[in-house]
Design a protein around this motif. Structure first.
Motif, short mmCIF file in Angstrom:
data_model
loop_
_atom_site.label_atom_id
_atom_site.label_comp_id
_atom_site.label_asym_id
_atom_site.label_seq_id
_atom_site.Cartn_x
_atom_site.Cartn_y
_atom_site.Cartn_z
N TYR A 1 1.91 9.00 35.63
CA TYR A 1 1.39 7.64 35.47
C TYR A 1 0.83 7.06 36.76
O TYR A 1 0.18 6.02 36.72
CB TYR A 1 2.47 6.72 34.89
N ILE A 2 1.05 7.68 37.88
CA ILE A 2 0.48 7.17 39.13
C ILE A 2 -0.61 8.10 39.66
O ILE A 2 -0.91 8.13 40.84
CB ILE A 2 1.56 6.93 40.22
N GLY A 3 -1.23 8.86 38.76
CA GLY A 3 -2.33 9.73 39.16
C GLY A 3 -1.90 11.12 39.54
O GLY A 3 -2.65 11.84 40.20
N GLY A 4 -0.73 11.52 39.14
CA GLY A 4 -0.24 12.85 39.47
C GLY A 4 -0.91 13.91 38.63
O GLY A 4 -1.99 14.39 38.93
N PHE A 5 -0.30 14.27 37.53
CA PHE A 5 -0.78 15.38 36.71
C PHE A 5 -0.97 14.91 35.28
O PHE A 5 -0.24 14.07 34.79
CB PHE A 5 0.23 16.53 36.75
N GLU A 6 -1.95 15.50 34.60
CA GLU A 6 -2.23 15.18 33.21
C GLU A 6 -1.78 16.34 32.34
O GLU A 6 -2.06 17.50 32.66
CB GLU A 6 -3.74 15.01 33.04
N PHE A 7 -1.08 16.05 31.27
CA PHE A 7 -0.61 17.08 30.36
C PHE A 7 -1.16 16.85 28.97
O PHE A 7 -1.30 15.71 28.54
CB PHE A 7 0.92 17.09 30.30
N MET A 8 -1.45 17.95 28.27
CA MET A 8 -1.87 17.85 26.88
C MET A 8 -0.64 17.55 26.03
O MET A 8 0.47 17.97 26.36
CB MET A 8 -2.47 19.18 26.41
N ASP A 9 -0.85 16.86 24.92
CA ASP A 9 0.23 16.67 23.97
C ASP A 9 0.53 18.01 23.33
O ASP A 9 -0.38 18.81 23.07
CB ASP A 9 -0.17 15.67 22.88
N PRO A 10 1.81 18.29 23.05
CA PRO A 10 2.13 19.56 22.39
C PRO A 10 1.61 19.56 20.95
O PRO A 10 1.50 18.50 20.34
CB PRO A 10 3.66 19.61 22.44
N PRO A 11 1.31 20.74 20.41
CA PRO A 11 0.88 20.78 19.01
C PRO A 11 2.04 20.38 18.09
O PRO A 11 3.21 20.52 18.46
CB PRO A 11 0.48 22.23 18.81
N ASN A 12 1.69 19.92 16.89
CA ASN A 12 2.77 19.58 15.95
C ASN A 12 3.43 20.86 15.46
O ASN A 12 2.93 21.96 15.64
CB ASN A 12 2.23 18.71 14.79
N SER A 13 4.59 20.71 14.83
CA SER A 13 5.39 21.88 14.43
C SER A 13 4.66 22.75 13.41
O SER A 13 4.90 23.95 13.33
CB SER A 13 6.74 21.43 13.88
N ASN A 14 3.75 22.18 12.64
CA ASN A 14 2.98 22.95 11.67
C ASN A 14 2.11 24.01 12.35
O ASN A 14 1.85 25.06 11.80
CB ASN A 14 2.12 22.00 10.83
N TYR A 15 1.68 23.74 13.57
CA TYR A 15 0.85 24.69 14.32
C TYR A 15 1.54 26.05 14.42
O TYR A 15 0.95 27.09 14.18
CB TYR A 15 0.55 24.14 15.71
N TYR A 16 2.81 26.05 14.77
CA TYR A 16 3.54 27.29 14.97
C TYR A 16 3.80 28.02 13.65
O TYR A 16 3.98 29.23 13.62
CB TYR A 16 4.85 27.03 15.71
N LEU A 17 3.82 27.28 12.56
CA LEU A 17 4.01 27.90 11.24
C LEU A 17 2.74 28.60 10.77
O LEU A 17 2.83 29.56 10.00
CB LEU A 17 4.44 26.84 10.23
N THR A 18 1.58 28.14 11.22
CA THR A 18 0.31 28.70 10.73
C THR A 18 -0.42 29.57 11.75
O THR A 18 -1.44 30.16 11.42
CB THR A 18 -0.62 27.56 10.29
N VAL A 19 0.07 29.66 12.96
CA VAL A 19 -0.65 30.38 14.00
C VAL A 19 -0.85 31.86 13.69
O VAL A 19 -1.90 32.43 13.94
CB VAL A 19 -0.02 30.16 15.39
N ARG A 20 0.15 32.50 13.09
CA ARG A 20 0.02 33.92 12.76
C ARG A 20 -1.09 34.16 11.74
O ARG A 20 -1.84 35.13 11.84
CB ARG A 20 1.33 34.47 12.23
N LYS A 21 -1.22 33.26 10.77
CA LYS A 21 -2.29 33.37 9.78
C LYS A 21 -3.66 33.25 10.44
O LYS A 21 -4.60 33.94 10.11
CB LYS A 21 -2.14 32.31 8.70
N LYS A 22 -3.76 32.34 11.39
CA LYS A 22 -5.03 32.11 12.08
C LYS A 22 -5.45 33.32 12.90
O LYS A 22 -6.62 33.61 13.07
CB LYS A 22 -4.95 30.87 12.99
N LEU A 23 -4.47 34.02 13.47
CA LEU A 23 -4.75 35.18 14.31
C LEU A 23 -5.11 36.41 13.49
O LEU A 23 -5.72 37.33 14.00
CB LEU A 23 -3.55 35.48 15.22
N GLY A 24 -4.74 36.42 12.24
CA GLY A 24 -5.12 37.54 11.35
C GLY A 24 -4.11 38.55 11.31
O GLY A 24 -3.85 39.56 11.49
#
Length: 176
Positions: A153-176
């Motif tokens: 918050y004082i200009g240090g580092f910026e982080f992405m929000d983590p993906p929602n839990s559904n992401y991890y349930l569908t990632v294997r399907k996306k990879l094939g």
């Protein structure tokens, strides 16, 4: 008013050190001494850089410049056939210091594929060349992340929000 010296306004924080330079640690001490204790010591658990990736329109001029000012040598080279797909690609040269423990990969886009190169997309979205990412070696990644997040918050580092839990349930399907 000229006869007043020092901190005379209620809640005034003098952030200058003895050389009249801003002392950021005084600000951190004021905000939350406990929270920033390790930061005041300058320690985040980071041991070193592993690599720093630069995205460029053209590798050669920047590679020659970096080799000249750092003494780094060419460590590896990858062309579109090595790291690309039929849809998109990139060319990459990796520079390294003499001990080969600091790497500087340099990427440039390839053209003439079905889709725009991911490097070209980066260059367009960021309005030019720059550091795509840097990788750090940490002795304790959880401690390092905690310290880095504490100064976001004082200009240090910026982080992405983590993906929602559904992401991890569908990632294997996306990879094939």
């Amino acid at each position: 008013l000229n006869h007043f010296k020092g901190n005379y306004v209620p809640n005034y924080l003098d952030i200058l050190d003895n050389n009249n330079s801003i002392n950021a640690f005084k600000i951190l001490d004021f905000l939350d001494k406990e929270k920033y204790q390790s930061i005041n010591k300058g320690y985040y658990g980071i041991r070193s850089f592993d690599h720093i990736v630069g995205n460029l329109w053209s590798i050669q001029p920047t590679m020659a410049y970096l080799q000249n000012i750092t003494g780094f040598h060419e460590f590896a080279e990858f062309v579109a056939e090595d790291v690309g797909t039929v849809d998109s690609g990139l060319n990459s040269v990796v520079l390294a210091n003499n001990k080969e423990n600091i790497l500087l990969p340099l990427n440039e886009p390839t053209f003439g594929t079905k889709r725009k190169s991911q490097i070209q997309t980066y260059l367009e979205q960021n309005l030019g060349e720059g550091v795509q990412h840097l990788a750090l070696q940490s002795s304790d990644i959880f401690y390092t992340l905690k310290c880095m997040k504490s100064v976001s918050y004082i200009g240090g580092f910026e982080f992405m929000d983590p993906p929602n839990s559904n992401y991890y349930l569908t990632v294997r399907k996306k990879l094939g």
